[in-house]
Design a protein around this motif. Structure first.
Motif, PDB file in Angstrom:
ATOM      1  N   THR A   1       0.825  -1.216   0.000  1.00 21.47           N
ATOM      2  CA  THR A   1       0.000   0.000   0.000  1.00 21.47           C
ATOM      3  C   THR A   1       0.859   1.266   0.000  1.00 21.47           C
ATOM      4  N   GLU A   2       2.173   1.076  -0.141  1.00 27.41           N
ATOM      5  CA  GLU A   2       3.118   2.192  -0.194  1.00 27.41           C
ATOM      6  C   GLU A   2       3.097   3.034   1.081  1.00 27.41           C
TER       7      GLU A   2
ATOM      8  N   GLY B   1       5.324   2.948   3.440  1.00 27.83           N
ATOM      9  CA  GLY B   1       6.675   3.408   3.756  1.00 27.83           C
ATOM     10  C   GLY B   1       7.241   2.886   5.070  1.00 27.83           C
ATOM     11  N   ILE B   2       6.518   2.047   5.766  1.00 31.16           N
ATOM     12  CA  ILE B   2       6.987   1.553   7.072  1.00 31.16           C
ATOM     13  C   ILE B   2       8.292   0.779   6.929  1.00 31.16           C
ATOM     14  N   CYS B   3       8.408  -0.052   5.933  1.00 32.08           N
ATOM     15  CA  CYS B   3       9.638  -0.835   5.754  1.00 32.08           C
ATOM     16  C   CYS B   3      10.826   0.085   5.508  1.00 32.08           C
TER      17      CYS B   3
ATOM     18  N   CYS C   1       5.399  -4.873   8.327  1.00 36.05           N
ATOM     19  CA  CYS C   1       4.551  -4.583   7.162  1.00 36.05           C
ATOM     20  C   CYS C   1       3.093  -4.935   7.468  1.00 36.05           C
TER      21      CYS C   1
ATOM     22  N   SER D   1       0.670  -5.135   5.493  1.00 38.57           N
ATOM     23  CA  SER D   1      -0.012  -5.753   4.360  1.00 38.57           C
ATOM     24  C   SER D   1       0.482  -7.144   4.022  1.00 38.57           C
TER      25      SER D   1
ATOM     26  N   ALA E   1       3.245  -7.906   2.675  1.00 38.54           N
ATOM     27  CA  ALA E   1       3.751  -7.816   1.302  1.00 38.54           C
ATOM     28  C   ALA E   1       5.211  -8.209   1.150  1.00 38.54           C
TER      29      ALA E   1
END
Ligand code: SF4
Ligand code: SF4
Length: 78
Positions: free
Chosen positions: A15-16, A18-20, A55, A57, A59
């Motif tokens: 979902t972009e 930016g946490i990673c 993450c 999501s 992902a």
């Protein structure tokens, strides 16, 4: 990339957020506009799952992950 452990992002799930990118202290990720990409897979710490665990999501997976790899990082990224 010859390294045996590095993250791969599933862009169908990402979902972009930016946490990673914010979480990793090893410069593995970069931002291209809002998209997060893996730019320095060589810097990923073998067995670390720090960004995967953050993450929201689901992902992130890892090249080289057979489900049994344990390890981690000495810094706070895990
Ligand atoms: S697994 Fe750890 S070292 Fe590798 S990109 Fe994620 S937070 Fe960084
Ligand atoms: S933490 Fe997960 S959802 Fe967020 S940018 Fe990274 S891969 Fe995408």
């Amino acid at each position: 990339m010859s390294k045996t452990w590095y993250p791969v992002i599933d862009y169908e799930k990402c979902t972009e957020c930016g946490i990673c990118f914010d979480h990793c202290k090893h410069g593995v990720y970069s931002k291209r506009e809002s998209r997060i990409i893996v730019v320095e897979g060589e810097n990923c710490v073998h067995g670390c799952r720090g960004c995967q665990s953050k993450c929201p999501s689901g992902a992130i997976s890892y090249v080289g992950d057979d489900g049994t790899t344990k390890g981690g990082c000495c810094c706070s990224c895990c």
